[in-house]
Design a protein around this motif. Structure first.
Motif, short mmCIF file in Angstrom:
data_model
loop_
_atom_site.label_atom_id
_atom_site.label_comp_id
_atom_site.label_asym_id
_atom_site.label_seq_id
_atom_site.Cartn_x
_atom_site.Cartn_y
_atom_site.Cartn_z
N GLN A 181 -12.21 6.18 -4.33
CA GLN A 181 -12.22 5.57 -5.67
C GLN A 181 -11.84 4.10 -5.56
N GLU A 182 -10.83 3.87 -4.72
CA GLU A 182 -10.37 2.48 -4.53
C GLU A 182 -11.52 1.64 -3.98
N LYS A 183 -12.24 2.24 -3.01
CA LYS A 183 -13.36 1.53 -2.40
C LYS A 183 -14.44 1.28 -3.45
N ARG A 191 -14.05 1.22 -6.62
CA ARG A 191 -13.56 0.28 -7.62
C ARG A 191 -13.70 -1.15 -7.10
N ALA A 192 -13.28 -1.32 -5.82
CA ALA A 192 -13.37 -2.65 -5.22
C ALA A 192 -14.83 -3.11 -5.19
N GLN A 246 0.84 -1.19 0.00
CA GLN A 246 0.00 0.00 0.00
C GLN A 246 0.87 1.24 0.00
N ILE A 291 -8.82 9.20 -3.48
CA ILE A 291 -8.22 7.96 -4.01
C ILE A 291 -8.78 6.76 -3.25
N GLN A 292 -8.86 6.93 -1.93
CA GLN A 292 -9.38 5.82 -1.12
C GLN A 292 -10.82 5.52 -1.50
#
Lengths: 327, 599
Positions: B315-317, B319-320, B2, B312-313
């Protein structure tokens, strides 16, 4: 034993299925079986069948392909497609390429199937066969003699597209409203109906099915953006639609379809007996009433020029329905 | 791994800001030092300039004083000589010449402690004796009185007269008469070169005309005495004049100048200190401003970076989440496809079984009457003793048609039921295979016979595959493989479906197994159109699909690869355009860590 009432070919790659069909039908009809498309084609070449029943899902050759070949080899033979689950593409092709008489779903109804076969055999034996016309190309000019084509679609482009194709050789009426459509059908002789399956929020297939049951000489072409296998199965069994055109539509293809639809109409009017080849199943009782109430409600809600004509219009509409579909 | 954006940013930027601050402080320090040094140098230079200026001023004042007094003394001597030499001193000097000094001079000098040659006491005594003899001369008293008289109330404190031998012929301080000054530089300059020589001296005690005076600055001048009317040197005067007030003035002026210089120096230093303080203050202000700006910059960047990280987090979430949903929909899609296939597959045995059972049921219905008749007949026959039975057929004839209906071909019914049994068997097989495929009622991880699994997958796949695609199983003897069979089934079904989609018409898919060292090798080979070069590098990429939007999720192969990787295995692909594609899965027989597969 008495002479059996017709010659039937049953085709399925599963031997148990053809055995069952044979057991079911052999009392009334002369039954021949085949377990592959190639074998079936060979048999059709050698014998004169009244009816061919074919399964759709087979190795090497699908049911649609077999029936298309049967139509080519023996136009008088009535074609019935047997399907396990409905494959949209197969159904569209069965309508457009094989011009099947009926769809039969597996498992079939053992009381109904012999009746359908009997009806098909009757038609095959008694009704004349229309000439298989030479294939036309997309470039060939449309041949028409002032027939009327009714286009029912939400999209006005559709009416324009049809008008562009036929030019001055035929009359085109466009409407996006089923009440109008009923009015036009009442006042004018219509040769071809080009209709979307849904108009506004109303299922337009009921109108088509009802029209076909009362006026078999009208040729119907269905357009659709969505593909619902059940709708089309019902349309072929109860509406004997002539062609099925999935959207988006290529105008060259639409021209071909219109061309052959007009020719078909002329054949049907020229020899009314032909129409029996396109006999339909009885539509469910109450279809007229439900369609009428839907159309009336839509007409009231839409606040259109037609709706503003008031109660007199409703009476006219009701009369129109009664005249079209009988009581 | 990470990437901790905020942490890395904070560390890097704080480190960098620290470096910037340190270098700024260093340069500010250098600058301050340079300024201090410059101002120190300036101060030193200024002080040197002032000191030298004061010194020069002092020196020139003294020189001026000396030369003015010397000139005055020269004039005084002239006057004095004119007034006294011819009448009084010349005869007196001439008479002194008669006194012998050679004997005194003959006494050798001695060297004192400091290595300096000094006259021994007997020599001094000798010259004192010479002095006494001079004072004893008769003209002395009158001359002495005349000198005292003329010099009274003047600034001249002492007068000495030397003859050309260097002997003190006369001194207003009588003790000095007789002394030998021939070695004296002043005398030599005046007597031999005719050049006056003056010297400024400070005397603690001095015998002046009017008694002994203390702490006086005196200018002593050796002056040649010229014979009046000629330039012949006939003697030497030594005149002491008092310049104490002048010198005091000069000294006061010097003092004043020095004070002023010190004051100036102090002012300069004060100014320098003030400047230094100002410079330091400015420097601190600069540093503080820059530090403040840097802190502001850091705060602003930190806010931006934190916001960015949050985005970003998120988006990451998202995306996941989207990935999970897609994976789910992928699973549902393949499940739906499978269910459709299974439904169709069940439909066929269901159709003919239903047909046959209904027909058998109808047949049995029609057999009811004949069976009754036969049964009745058998009862009747049982009771008959003789050989003949008489039947009344009139009643039976009416029902003859019904009896004929029951004339069913029993072997046909048996065949129908045999088909039904076969249908049931087919349906059972399907159910068993479905259960084996999903393994919902089994442990997630097991030692599985992959050949059996693959056969099940192939069976399920056949229900979906177009019938013109042939599925061939070429299985070699395999050891049981430690794995999650349900996940592997998903992978194999996906590979077979992909293979089927690589074909437009009829085709052949071969599923092959083999052992490969301590691993097993599973191949799914098709003779489809192959994978184009531009597609091949991306086939395992997440969301990559060549199917139209909405049809493919682009997750099938990435998920397959995930599953195989979790098993410690490999998935490879080789393809040739127009010839076909082979996917090869290599799996270890034993797992390193089982827990990873249990999911």
């Amino acid at each position: 034993m008495a002479k059996k009432g017709g010659k039937v070919l049953c085709v399925d790659d599963e031997p148990s299925i053809v055995r069952s069909l044979q057991w079911l039908l052999q009392k009334q009809f002369e039954v021949v079986t085949a377990t592959s498309g190639a074998e079936a084609i060979e048999l059709v070449k050698q014998h004169d069948f009244d009816v061919v029943i074919s399964d759709q899902r087979m190795p090497m050759m699908t049911g649609v392909e077999v029936l298309r070949e049967v139509r080519r080899l023996s136009p008088r033979t009535m074609r019935i497609l047997l399907t396990g689950y409905s494959d949209m593409q197969a159904i569209v092709r069965s309508v457009n390429e094989s011009e099947v008489f009926r769809f039969i779903n597996k498992p079939w109804n053992i009381a109904e199937l012999p009746k359908v076969v009997d009806q098909a055999i009757n038609i095959a034996r008694t009704q004349p066969v229309e000439d298989t016309a030479a294939d036309v190309t997309e470039d060939a000019p449309l041949v028409a003699n002032g027939e009327r084509i009714l286009v029912i679609d939400d999209d006005p482009d559709m009416g324009r597209a049809v008008a562009d194709i036929v030019g001055t050789s035929a009359k085109v009426s466009y409407t996006r409203n089923l009440a109008d459509a009923v009015g036009i059908l009442n006042s004018e002789p219509v040769s071809v109906i080009v209709s979307e399956t849904r108009v506004g929020s109303i299922d337009a297939t009921r109108l088509v099915r009802l029209m076909k049951s009362k006026h078999p000489e009208i040729v119907t072409v269905m357009l659709t953006g969505e593909s619902d296998a059940d709708t089309i199965t019902t349309l072929i069994n109860q509406g004997q639609i002539y062609r099925f055109v999935p959207k988006p539509i290529r105008s060259g293809y639409l021209k071909l379809v219109l061309h052959s639809a007009l020719r078909k109409h002329n054949a049907l009017t020229g020899d009314p007996g032909l129409a029996f080849r396109h006999a339909v199943e009885n539509t469910a009782s109450g279809t007229v009433d439900s369609l009428m109430s839907d159309v009336e409600r839509a007409a009231t809600l839409s606040e259109t020029a037609i709706a503003s004509k008031g109660a007199g219009f409703m009476a006219t509409l009701g009369a129109g329905f009664r005249r079209l579909f009988g009581s | 791994m990470q990437f901790r954006l905020v942490r890395y940013f904070t560390l890097a930027s704080l480190g960098m800001f620290g470096l910037v601050a340190l270098s700024l402080i260093y340069f500010e320090h250098l600058q301050g030092q340079f300024f201090k040094q410059t101002s120190d140098e300036q101060g030193t230079f200024f002080s040197e300039v002032q000191q030298s200026f004061a010194k020069q001023q002092d020196e020139s004042a003294r020189r001026d004083l000396l030369s003015i007094h010397e000139a005055g003394n020269v004039n005084l001597t002239r006057l004095f000589a004119n007034a006294l030499w011819e009448k009084d001193f010349a005869p007196f000097v001439a008479s002194v010449q008669a006194i012998d000094v050679q004997t005194c001079r003959a006494i050798a000098d001695i060297t004192d402690d400091k290595g300096k040659k000094v006259a021994p006491p007997e020599k001094k005594a000798c010259f004192t004796d010479v002095g006494n003899r001079i004072m004893a001369l008769p003209a002395f008293k009158g001359l002495d009185a005349k000198v005292f008289d003329s010099m009274k109330k003047s600034t001249v404190f002492k007068i000495k007269v030397f003859d050309l031998r260097g002997i003190t012929v006369y001194s207003s301080e009588h003790a000095q008469i007789g002394e030998d000054k021939s070695a004296n530089e002043g005398w030599r300059s005046a007597a031999l070169d005719g050049v006056p020589k003056s010297e400024l001296t400070h005397r603690g005690k001095f015998s002046a005309f009017e008694g002994v005076v203390e702490n006086r600055d005196l200018i002593g001048s050796y002056l040649p005495v010229l014979e009046p009317g000629s330039s012949r040197i006939v003697g030497v005067f030594e005149v002491y004049s008092d310049v104490t007030p002048f010198l005091k003035q000069i000294q006061q002026t010097s003092e004043q100048i020095k004070l002023t210089a010190v004051e100036n120096q102090r002012k300069l230093e004060e100014a320098a200190t003030t400047n230094q303080t100002a410079v330091d203050a400015t420097s601190y202000r600069q540093l503080a401003t820059i530090a403040g700006l840097l802190a502001l910059l850091f705060a602003a960047l930190l806010v931006i970076v934190r916001r960015a990280e949050k985005v970003i987090q998120q988006q990451e979430k998202d995306r996941a989440h989207a990935h999970q949903q897609l994976a789910q929909s992928e699973k549902m899609a393949s499940l739906g496809q499978m269910v459709a296939g299974v439904a169709h597959q069940l439909n066929t045995p269901l159709a003919f079984s239903q047909n046959n059972v209904l027909m058998v049921k109808d047949a049995l219905q029609s057999m009811e009457l004949p069976m009754k008749v036969a049964s009745r007949l058998s009862t009747i026959l049982e009771d008959v003793d003789g050989d003949k039975v008489t039947l009344k057929v009139s009643q039976l004839k009416a029902n003859l048609e019904k009896l004929q209906d029951g004339n069913v071909d029993v072997s046909m019914l048996q065949a129908m039921l045999a088909d039904v049994l076969e249908g049931i068997e087919q349906m059972t097989e399907m159910v068993v295979n479905l259960r084996d495929f999903t393994r919902l009622d089994r442990a997630a991880v097991a030692n599985a016979d992959l050949n059996k699994s693959l056969h099940t997958v192939a069976y399920i796949a056949k229900t979906v595959l177009p019938k013109n695609i042939e599925l061939i199983e070429e299985f070699a003897q395999l050891p049981d493989v430690e794995c999650n069979p349900s996940q592997l089934n998903q992978v194999f079904l996906n590979l077979i479906n992909n293979a089927a989609q690589a074909m437009d018409g009829p085709g052949k898919i071969t599923v092959r197994t083999a052992t490969d060292g301590d691993r097993v090798r599973i191949e799914v080979q098709d003779n489809g159109h192959g994978i184009p070069d531009d597609v091949l590098p991306h086939i395992f990429d997440l969301y990559y699909t060549t199917k139209p939007t909405g049809e493919g999720t682009g997750l099938g192969l990435p998920i397959a690869k995930d599953i195989i990787t979790q098993h410690g295995g490999e998935i490879q692909v080789s393809t040739r355009i127009g010839v076909g594609t082979t996917f090869t899965v290599l799996l270890p027989v034993r797992q390193q860590a089982l827990s990873a597969l249990a999911a």
